[in-house]
Design an enzyme around this catalytic site. Structure first.
Site, PDB file in Angstrom:
ATOM      1  N   ASP A  31       0.747  -1.238   0.037  1.00  0.00           N
ATOM      2  CA  ASP A  31      -0.059   0.016   0.033  1.00  0.00           C
ATOM      3  C   ASP A  31       0.828   1.230   0.045  1.00  0.00           C
ATOM      4  O   ASP A  31       1.549   1.328   0.893  1.00  0.00           O
ATOM      5  CB  ASP A  31      -0.970   0.116   1.313  1.00  0.00           C
ATOM      6  N   GLU A  83      29.058   7.861   6.902  1.00  0.00           N
ATOM      7  CA  GLU A  83      29.168   6.541   7.174  1.00  0.00           C
ATOM      8  C   GLU A  83      29.143   5.693   6.042  1.00  0.00           C
ATOM      9  O   GLU A  83      28.796   4.396   6.056  1.00  0.00           O
ATOM     10  CB  GLU A  83      28.191   6.135   8.025  1.00  0.00           C
ATOM     11  N   CYS A 120      25.239   8.512  11.835  1.00  0.00           N
ATOM     12  CA  CYS A 120      24.593   9.759  11.516  1.00  0.00           C
ATOM     13  C   CYS A 120      24.893  10.882  12.418  1.00  0.00           C
ATOM     14  O   CYS A 120      24.638  12.224  12.051  1.00  0.00           O
ATOM     15  CB  CYS A 120      22.940   9.576  11.440  1.00  0.00           C
ATOM     16  N   THR A 163      13.890   3.618   2.931  1.00  0.00           N
ATOM     17  CA  THR A 163      14.316   5.024   3.518  1.00  0.00           C
ATOM     18  C   THR A 163      15.657   5.330   3.258  1.00  0.00           C
ATOM     19  O   THR A 163      16.342   6.201   3.748  1.00  0.00           O
ATOM     20  CB  THR A 163      14.487   4.691   5.249  1.00  0.00           C
ATOM     21  N   SER A 211      16.215  -0.378  16.877  1.00  0.00           N
ATOM     22  CA  SER A 211      16.905   0.940  16.479  1.00  0.00           C
ATOM     23  C   SER A 211      16.080   2.177  16.950  1.00  0.00           C
ATOM     24  O   SER A 211      16.520   3.149  17.126  1.00  0.00           O
ATOM     25  CB  SER A 211      17.440   0.898  14.933  1.00  0.00           C
ATOM     26  N   HIS A 244      17.204  14.621  14.082  1.00  0.00           N
ATOM     27  CA  HIS A 244      17.819  13.493  13.070  1.00  0.00           C
ATOM     28  C   HIS A 244      16.707  12.831  12.192  1.00  0.00           C
ATOM     29  O   HIS A 244      15.674  12.299  13.071  1.00  0.00           O
ATOM     30  CB  HIS A 244      19.011  12.524  13.493  1.00  0.00           C
ATOM     31  N   LYS A 253       7.358  10.131  16.409  1.00  0.00           N
ATOM     32  CA  LYS A 253       7.577   9.631  17.797  1.00  0.00           C
ATOM     33  C   LYS A 253       8.567  10.431  18.776  1.00  0.00           C
ATOM     34  O   LYS A 253       8.166  10.481  19.723  1.00  0.00           O
ATOM     35  CB  LYS A 253       8.242   8.330  17.541  1.00  0.00           C
ATOM     36  N   ASN A 328      16.619   9.395   3.898  1.00  0.00           N
ATOM     37  CA  ASN A 328      17.653   9.744   4.816  1.00  0.00           C
ATOM     38  C   ASN A 328      19.042   9.869   4.220  1.00  0.00           C
ATOM     39  O   ASN A 328      19.432   9.072   3.305  1.00  0.00           O
ATOM     40  CB  ASN A 328      17.735   8.014   5.502  1.00  0.00           C
ATOM     41  N   SER A 364      23.264   5.703  15.210  1.00  0.00           N
ATOM     42  CA  SER A 364      23.108   4.357  15.700  1.00  0.00           C
ATOM     43  C   SER A 364      24.351   3.957  16.480  1.00  0.00           C
ATOM     44  O   SER A 364      25.625   4.584  16.030  1.00  0.00           O
ATOM     45  CB  SER A 364      22.923   3.654  14.407  1.00  0.00           C
TER      46      SER A 364
HETATM   47  N1  CAA Z   1      -1.020   2.921   5.722  1.00  0.00           N
HETATM   48  C1  CAA Z   1      -0.500   3.841   6.630  1.00  0.00           C
HETATM   49  N2  CAA Z   1       0.518   3.422   7.686  1.00  0.00           N
HETATM   50  C2  CAA Z   1       0.820   2.338   7.233  1.00  0.00           C
HETATM   51  C3  CAA Z   1       0.516   1.416   6.194  1.00  0.00           C
HETATM   52  C4  CAA Z   1      -0.608   1.933   5.520  1.00  0.00           C
HETATM   53  N3  CAA Z   1      -1.082   1.163   4.625  1.00  0.00           N
HETATM   54  N4  CAA Z   1       1.078   0.194   6.639  1.00  0.00           N
HETATM   55  C5  CAA Z   1       2.146   0.538   7.503  1.00  0.00           C
HETATM   56  N5  CAA Z   1       2.060   1.699   8.227  1.00  0.00           N
HETATM   57  C6  CAA Z   1       2.683   2.430   9.129  1.00  0.00           C
HETATM   58  C7  CAA Z   1       3.200   1.487  10.298  1.00  0.00           C
HETATM   59  O1  CAA Z   1       2.077   1.304  11.298  1.00  0.00           O
HETATM   60  C8  CAA Z   1       4.400   1.898  10.927  1.00  0.00           C
HETATM   61  O2  CAA Z   1       3.886   3.029  11.567  1.00  0.00           O
HETATM   62  P1  CAA Z   1       4.092   3.247  13.419  1.00  0.00           P
HETATM   63  O3  CAA Z   1       5.480   2.780  13.782  1.00  0.00           O
HETATM   64  O4  CAA Z   1       3.736   4.510  13.790  1.00  0.00           O
HETATM   65  O5  CAA Z   1       3.066   2.169  13.984  1.00  0.00           O
HETATM   66  C9  CAA Z   1       4.975   2.439   9.696  1.00  0.00           C
HETATM   67  O6  CAA Z   1       3.979   2.616   8.659  1.00  0.00           O
HETATM   68  C10 CAA Z   1       6.094   1.595   9.228  1.00  0.00           C
HETATM   69  O7  CAA Z   1       5.488   0.440   9.071  1.00  0.00           O
HETATM   70  P2  CAA Z   1       6.403  -0.990   9.516  1.00  0.00           P
HETATM   71  O8  CAA Z   1       6.912  -0.734  10.924  1.00  0.00           O
HETATM   72  O9  CAA Z   1       5.526  -2.280   9.343  1.00  0.00           O
HETATM   73  O10 CAA Z   1       7.504  -0.938   8.547  1.00  0.00           O
HETATM   74  P3  CAA Z   1       8.853  -1.964   8.414  1.00  0.00           P
HETATM   75  O11 CAA Z   1       8.932  -2.703   9.369  1.00  0.00           O
HETATM   76  O12 CAA Z   1       8.813  -2.391   7.009  1.00  0.00           O
HETATM   77  O13 CAA Z   1       9.891  -0.876   8.462  1.00  0.00           O
HETATM   78  C11 CAA Z   1      11.481   0.223   9.699  1.00  0.00           C
HETATM   79  C12 CAA Z   1      10.130   0.280   9.328  1.00  0.00           C
HETATM   80  C13 CAA Z   1      12.065  -0.911  10.700  1.00  0.00           C
HETATM   81  C14 CAA Z   1      11.846   1.567  10.160  1.00  0.00           C
HETATM   82  C15 CAA Z   1      12.503   0.133   8.576  1.00  0.00           C
HETATM   83  O14 CAA Z   1      12.169   1.143   7.611  1.00  0.00           O
HETATM   84  C16 CAA Z   1      13.929   0.276   8.922  1.00  0.00           C
HETATM   85  O15 CAA Z   1      14.655  -0.944   9.277  1.00  0.00           O
HETATM   86  N6  CAA Z   1      14.864   1.342   8.626  1.00  0.00           N
HETATM   87  C17 CAA Z   1      16.200   1.471   8.821  1.00  0.00           C
HETATM   88  C18 CAA Z   1      16.439   1.733  10.280  1.00  0.00           C
HETATM   89  C19 CAA Z   1      15.980   2.983  10.680  1.00  0.00           C
HETATM   90  O16 CAA Z   1      15.833   3.860   9.862  1.00  0.00           O
HETATM   91  N7  CAA Z   1      15.552   3.109  12.112  1.00  0.00           N
HETATM   92  C20 CAA Z   1      15.455   4.475  12.608  1.00  0.00           C
HETATM   93  C21 CAA Z   1      16.073   4.704  14.013  1.00  0.00           C
HETATM   94  S1  CAA Z   1      17.807   4.597  13.702  1.00  0.00           S
HETATM   95  C22 CAA Z   1      18.403   5.907  13.097  1.00  0.00           C
HETATM   96  O17 CAA Z   1      17.880   6.977  13.079  1.00  0.00           O
HETATM   97  C23 CAA Z   1      19.909   5.967  12.427  1.00  0.00           C
HETATM   98  C24 CAA Z   1      19.785   5.900  11.088  1.00  0.00           C
HETATM   99  O18 CAA Z   1      19.598   7.027  10.306  1.00  0.00           O
HETATM  100  C25 CAA Z   1      19.557   4.629  10.350  1.00  0.00           C
END
Ligand code: CAA
Length: 445
Positions: A31, A83, A120, A163, A211, A244, A253, A328, A364
C-alpha cells in the site's frame, strides 16, 4: 564571548529520484500509504552513475565557496562526516580538497583535514570540532568547512530499503556567523548498542524496530543532560526543533516524547489534565511494566490533543519538508531538517532573528546530542540563496528496473558500467580508478 556557528550552508542532492508510492510500493505490492503516511516519505534521492560521496560533497562545498567568495586560503580545516566511506585510511576530505584544487588556483596544503565517524551523528560532531577549534583560538582567522555526505543504501529487500537516500550538506563554520550561533551547552545520551552497524561491510546490519527504541532512549537521555546544564526546556522556547530524520515517522515519535518531557510539571500539563489526566509518575506504580503501560496510554491521548497537534504542526512538521522528498541522508539528515525549517520561516515571511532552535542529532551505535542554536540576522539571505527545491524538482525519475541498475552500480561488491541518466553541468564527476585503485575525479564545465 564572540558568537561561533554556521555562517552558510549548501545542499547537494543525488540527481536521481525513486518515487516510493508510484514506483517502489507498486513493485513491492505494498500500500503506497505505508510509505507516504506511515514512514512519511514520498521519494528517495539516489546518486547518478557519475556521482558518489566525494562528488556530492565537493559540489556542495564548491557552491558554498563560490557563493561566499572564498578561496582555499580562507579555509583552515576540512572535516568530512560520512558513514559511506570507501577507504579505511585516506579520508574523504582529501579527495574533496583534491577536487576543489582543480578549480582554484590556491591549494589546501595548510588546512587540517579529517573524517568523522559515528553513524549519523558525525555531521554534528564535525560542527563541534570546528566550533571548538575556533573557540580555542587556533583558527588564525580562518573558517572551517564541514561536509556531511552519504549514500544511504541498504541491501535489496532489507526493510530499510524504503528509507534510502543520497546527498551532501556543506557548512561553513565561522565567528560572527550569518545563519545560526551554536550554544555552548550540550547534552549527550550515549551507550554501547548494536542496533545498526556495518562491520567492514557496505550495507548495514539493522535491527529496525530496536533501532527506533534506541533512538528514543538516547534522545531522551540527551535532553535530560542538556537540561542539567541549560535549565528546563519548555515547548514555547523554540521556534523549531530539527531532529535527525531517518524518515519523518521517526520524528513523529521523537516529537511526542520530547513534548511530553517538556510539559511535565508545567502549566501545559495542568491545562491538559481535565482532558487526559496528569502524566503518570513512576513512584505511583508497583512495577515498571505497569508504569510503562500507563505512559503509553497517556502518550496516545496526548497526541490527539489540540495543544500537541498545533505545537507539532508549528515547531516540528516544517523541519520535514526536504526529508520527505529525499529520504535518509545519514550525517546530513539533521542539517537538512534545520534548512527546511528556516525555508518554511522564509516562505511564511516570519522574522525569526534571535529565535532559538533545539537541535537533536542521533547516530546509531548509539549516541544522541542536543544543543540549542540562535538564528542570526543574516539567516534570510542565506536561506534565499539555497536552490535545494529546484534540485529536487530537476531529479531524473527512475523506473524500478533503473533503480536496480543504480543500486548495483553503487554496490562496492559489483562493478557495473552504467551510462549516466543526467548530463553533468558545472560539477565534479567520478572519472574512474587510478593505479592504486584510488577513485579519480574530473570537473565538467
Ligand atoms: N497506511 C498507513 N500507515 C501504514 C501502513 C498503511 N497502509 N502500513 C504500515 N503503516 C505504518 C506502520 O503502522 C508504521 O507506523 P508506526 O511505527 O507509527 O506504527 C510505519 O508505517 C512503518 O511500517 P512498518 O513498521 O511495518 O515498516 P517496516 O517494518 O517495513 O520498516 C523500519 C520500518 C523498521 C523503520 C525500517 O524502515 C528500517 O529498518 N529502517 C532502517 C532503520 C531506521 O531508519 N531506524 C530509525 C532509527 S535509527 C536511526 O535513526 C539511524 C539511521 O539513520 C539509520
Amino acid at each position: 564571548m564572540t558568537a561561533v556557528g554556521i555562517d552558510a550552508m549548501e545542499i547537494w542532492t543525488g540527481k536521481l529520484k525513486l518515487d516510493l508510492a508510484e514506483t517502489f510500493a507498486a513493485e513491492k505490492g505494498e500500500d503506497p500509504e505505508k510509505y507516504t503516511k506511515g514512514l512519511g516519505l514520498f521519494a528517495s534521492s539516489f546518486p547518478d552513475a557519475h556521482e558518489d560521496i566525494v562528488t556530492m560533497g565537493a559540489n556542495a562545498a564548491h557552491r558554498l565557496m563560490e557563493r561566499k567568495g572564498l578561496t582555499p586560503a580562507d579555509i583552515g580545516r576540512i572535516d568530512v562526516a560520512t558513514e559511506s566511506a570507501f577507504d579505511n585510511s585516506k579520508p574523504v576530505s582529501t579527495y574533496i580538497a583534491g577536487c576543489l584544487e582543480q578549480v582554484y588556483e590556491e591549494d589546501f596544503h595548510h588546512a587540517n583535514k579529517g573524517e568523522r565517524k559515528f553513524a549519523c551523528i558525525a555531521g554534528t560532531q564535525s560542527l563541534d570540532d570546528a566550533y571548538n577549534w575556533i573557540r580555542a583560538g587556533r583558527n588564525r582567522g580562518r573558517s572551517a568547512l564541514v561536509v556531511a555526505t552519504d549514500t544511504a543504501l541498504y541491501a535489496r529487500g532489507d526493510p530499510g530499503e524504503a528509507t534510502q537516500g543520497a546527498g551532501a550538506v556543506a557548512m561553513l563554520v565561522t565567528e560572527d556567523p550569518d545563519l545560526v550561533e551554536l550554544s555552548t551547552e550540550q547534552g549527550y545520551g550515549s551507550a554501547d548498542e548494536t542496533d545498526f552497524l556495518k562491520p567492514n561491510q557496505q550495507f548495514p546490519s539493522v535491527d529496525g524496530k530496536r533501532s527506533m527504541q534506541v533512538y528514543l532512549a538516547r534522545m531522551r537521555e540527551a535532553l535530560e543532560d542538556f537540561e542539567s546544564v541549560a535549565g528546563d526546556t519548555h515547548p514555547d522556547d523554540f521556534a523549531f526543533i530539527p531532529y535527525h530524520t531517518p524518515f519523518p515517522g521517526m520524528v513523529r515519535k521523537a516529537g511526542l516524547l520530547g513534548y511530553r518531557h517538556m510539559i511535565r510539571c508545567t502549566e501545559v500539563e495542568d491545562e491538559l489534565a481535565d482532558e487526559i489526566g496528569r502524566q503518570p509518575r513512576e513512584e505511583e506504580f508497583d512495577d515498571r511494566e505497569a508504569y510503562e503501560e500507563a505512559i503509553r496510554g497517556y502518550m496516545d491521548d496526548l497526541k490527539s490533543t489540540d495543544q500537541y497537534r498545533e505545537w507539532y504542526a508549528e515547531v516540528v512538521e516544517p523541519t520535514l519538508s526536504i526529508s520527505r522528498e529525499v529520504g535518509n541522508w545519514y550525517t546530513g539528515s539533521v542539517h537538512i531538517a534545520r534548512a527546511a525549517a528556516l525555508q518554511y520561516a522564509a516562505e511564511e515571511d516570519r522574522d525569526v532573528t534571535g529565535d532559538r532552535l533545539l537541535v537533536g542529532s542521533y547516530g546509531s551505535g548509539a549516541q544522541a546530542e542536543i544543543h540549542a542554536e540562535t538564528i542570526q540576522e543574516g539567516w534570510r539571505e542565506e536561506v534565499d540563496a539555497l536552490n535545494v527545491d529546484e534540485q529536487i524538482r530537476n531529479r531524473y525519475d527512475i523506473s524500478f528496473e533503473e533503480y536496480e541498475q543504480v543500486h548495483d552500480r553503487h554496490n562496492h561488491d559489483k562493478s557495473i558500467e552504467l551510462a549516466a541518466f543526467t548530463e553533468p553541468d558545472g560539477e565534479f564527476v567520478f572519472a574512474g580508478r587510478g593505479a592504486m585503485d584510488e577513485r579519480t575525479y574530473d570537473y565538467v564545465e
